[in-house]
Design an enzyme around this catalytic site. Structure first.
Site, mmCIF file in Angstrom:
data_model
loop_
_atom_site.group_PDB
_atom_site.id
_atom_site.type_symbol
_atom_site.label_atom_id
_atom_site.label_comp_id
_atom_site.label_asym_id
_atom_site.label_seq_id
_atom_site.Cartn_x
_atom_site.Cartn_y
_atom_site.Cartn_z
ATOM 1 C CB SER A 1 -0.878 0.027 1.256
ATOM 2 O OG SER A 1 -1.500 1.302 1.400
ATOM 3 C CE1 TYR B 1 -3.964 -2.046 5.060
ATOM 4 C CE2 TYR B 1 -3.055 0.108 4.523
ATOM 5 C CZ TYR B 1 -3.631 -1.077 4.122
ATOM 6 O OH TYR B 1 -3.860 -1.314 2.792
HETATM 7 P P1 NAP Z 1 -11.524 -5.957 0.562
HETATM 8 O O1 NAP Z 1 -12.371 -5.419 -0.534
HETATM 9 O O2 NAP Z 1 -11.870 -5.694 1.979
HETATM 10 O O3 NAP Z 1 -11.368 -7.539 0.330
HETATM 11 C C1 NAP Z 1 -10.523 -8.248 1.193
HETATM 12 C C2 NAP Z 1 -10.492 -9.710 0.818
HETATM 13 O O4 NAP Z 1 -9.560 -10.345 1.723
HETATM 14 C C3 NAP Z 1 -11.835 -10.404 1.008
HETATM 15 O O5 NAP Z 1 -12.006 -11.367 -0.012
HETATM 16 C C4 NAP Z 1 -11.685 -11.076 2.371
HETATM 17 O O6 NAP Z 1 -12.435 -12.284 2.494
HETATM 18 C C5 NAP Z 1 -10.210 -11.408 2.377
HETATM 19 N N1 NAP Z 1 -9.636 -11.554 3.713
HETATM 20 C C6 NAP Z 1 -9.704 -10.697 4.766
HETATM 21 N N2 NAP Z 1 -9.057 -11.206 5.831
HETATM 22 C C7 NAP Z 1 -8.584 -12.417 5.445
HETATM 23 C C8 NAP Z 1 -7.867 -13.437 6.098
HETATM 24 N N3 NAP Z 1 -7.472 -13.334 7.378
HETATM 25 N N4 NAP Z 1 -7.550 -14.572 5.395
HETATM 26 C C9 NAP Z 1 -7.960 -14.709 4.119
HETATM 27 N N5 NAP Z 1 -8.647 -13.771 3.439
HETATM 28 C C10 NAP Z 1 -8.947 -12.634 4.102
HETATM 29 O O7 NAP Z 1 -9.996 -5.433 0.400
HETATM 30 P P2 NAP Z 1 -9.237 -4.750 -0.838
HETATM 31 O O8 NAP Z 1 -9.438 -3.306 -0.768
HETATM 32 O O9 NAP Z 1 -9.515 -5.491 -2.085
HETATM 33 O O10 NAP Z 1 -7.725 -5.017 -0.383
HETATM 34 C C11 NAP Z 1 -6.934 -6.058 -0.920
HETATM 35 C C12 NAP Z 1 -5.474 -5.744 -0.574
HETATM 36 O O11 NAP Z 1 -5.133 -4.470 -1.133
HETATM 37 C C13 NAP Z 1 -5.211 -5.641 0.927
HETATM 38 O O12 NAP Z 1 -3.963 -6.203 1.218
HETATM 39 C C14 NAP Z 1 -5.187 -4.142 1.169
HETATM 40 O O13 NAP Z 1 -4.419 -3.799 2.282
HETATM 41 C C15 NAP Z 1 -4.564 -3.661 -0.124
HETATM 42 N N6 NAP Z 1 -4.830 -2.244 -0.415
HETATM 43 C C16 NAP Z 1 -6.083 -1.794 -0.631
HETATM 44 C C17 NAP Z 1 -6.298 -0.451 -0.888
HETATM 45 C C18 NAP Z 1 -7.656 0.133 -1.129
HETATM 46 O O14 NAP Z 1 -7.798 1.375 -1.161
HETATM 47 N N7 NAP Z 1 -8.691 -0.675 -1.317
HETATM 48 C C19 NAP Z 1 -5.202 0.431 -0.912
HETATM 49 C C20 NAP Z 1 -3.935 -0.072 -0.695
HETATM 50 C C21 NAP Z 1 -3.750 -1.413 -0.450
HETATM 51 P P3 NAP Z 1 -14.067 -12.277 2.631
HETATM 52 O O15 NAP Z 1 -14.542 -11.786 1.284
HETATM 53 O O16 NAP Z 1 -14.399 -13.674 2.907
HETATM 54 O O17 NAP Z 1 -14.365 -11.317 3.738
#
Ligand code: NAP
Length: 248
Positions: free
Chosen positions: A143, A157
């Site tokens: 991130s 985080y």
């Molecule tokens: P999201 O929409 O909240 O989706 C998260 C996914 O991870 C879901 O499928 C969830 O499963 C799964 N998950 C959560 N905890 C878990 C665990 N302990 N073991 C296995 N699976 C788990 O998140 P996102 O925004 O796509 O983020 C994905 C990655 O990108 C993360 O690492 C996040 O830190 C990074 N990121 C995101 C952003 C942003 O702005 N969105 C920015 C920078 C970095 P369920 O569907 O079953 O709940």
């Protein structure tokens, strides 16, 4: 090259977009998720509609047994993993460090650091040619918070993502001789449900316009970069972490 890909946290958000993008290339995709069975089933359907094969695998990346099982299940269905996307991650509610409790910090580090290291370790044990694997590529999802520190929001985080950048730098060197490239992406503010899980459902709409490009990014835009890093087009790229952040 047709990959067998494992995407942790592949049921929603960025992971789902990566899974679908892989499906559109005809890849087979193990889709790990934490508990949202309906979202995982929807992602499998969309991967298959795109032209690939999908398998939903429930498991917590912070559990060693679950991580081993997700590789075993993917391999049993589709053959050895050749593309690994270390994506699962969580965020807590907005807080200063002074006001954070231990339980929250421990869960962030358990999932985002220990979980990501366990997933990468399993890939490191199975994928390199000098360990009997087929080689391939790993992408770790960091991130821009790793660079910015996320003051007043979530230093825990941000620090967990700093660890991911170090993982990428070191593991790339360990696995290069075994034919495995290791890279990372640092997304900026992306339109997913992670913001709602941190108590800020409007975060992408509110803060997106403050990025130099003037908007939040989409999961598909991050997936494009991840797929490129996994592909042969990036055959000389390893140890790199690319910002996908609209200039943030
Ligand atoms: P999201 O929409 O909240 O989706 C998260 C996914 O991870 C879901 O499928 C969830 O499963 C799964 N998950 C959560 N905890 C878990 C665990 N302990 N073991 C296995 N699976 C788990 O998140 P996102 O925004 O796509 O983020 C994905 C990655 O990108 C993360 O690492 C996040 O830190 C990074 N990121 C995101 C952003 C942003 O702005 N969105 C920015 C920078 C970095 P369920 O569907 O079953 O709940």
């Amino acid at each position: 090259m047709t990959h067998t890909m494992l995407v942790t946290g592949g049921a929603r958000g960025i992971g789902r977009a990566v899974a679908i993008a892989g499906g559109s290339l005809g890849w087979s995709v193990g889709i790990n998720y934490a508990g949202n069975e309906a979202a995982a089933a929807e992602t499998v359907a969309r991967v298959e509609a795109a032209g690939g094969r999908g398998l939903a695998i429930r498991g917590d990346v912070a559990s060693e047994a679950d991580v081993i099982a997700m590789f075993d299940e993917t391999q049993a269905a589709f053959g050895p993993v050749t593309a690994l996307v270390n994506n699962a991650g969580i965020v807590g509610p907005k807080s200063t460090l002074a006001d954070m409790d231990l339980a929250r910090m421990q869960r962030i580090f358990d999932v985002n650091v220990t979980g990501a290291y366990l997933v990468a370790r399993e890939g490191a044990r199975r994928m390199p040619t000098d360990r009997g694997g087929k080689g391939g590529a790993i992408v770790n999802v960091s991130s821009v918070a790793a660079r910015l520190g996320a003051p007043g929001q979530y230093l825990d985080y941000a620090g967990s993502k700093g660890a991911i950048d170090s993982l990428t730098a070191g593991l790339a060197k360990e696995l290069a001789p075994g034919g495995v490239r290791v890279n990372g992406v640092r997304p900026g503010i992306i339109e997913t449900e992670i913001h709602a899980s941190g108590g800020e459902p409007n975060r992408a709409a509110e803060l997106g316009p403050s990025a130099p490009i003037g908007r939040a990014g989409t999961p598909a835009e991050v997936a494009e970069t991840v797929i490129w890093l996994l592909s042969e087009a990036a055959s000389f790229v390893t140890g790199a972490t690319l910002d996908v952040s609209g200039g943030r």
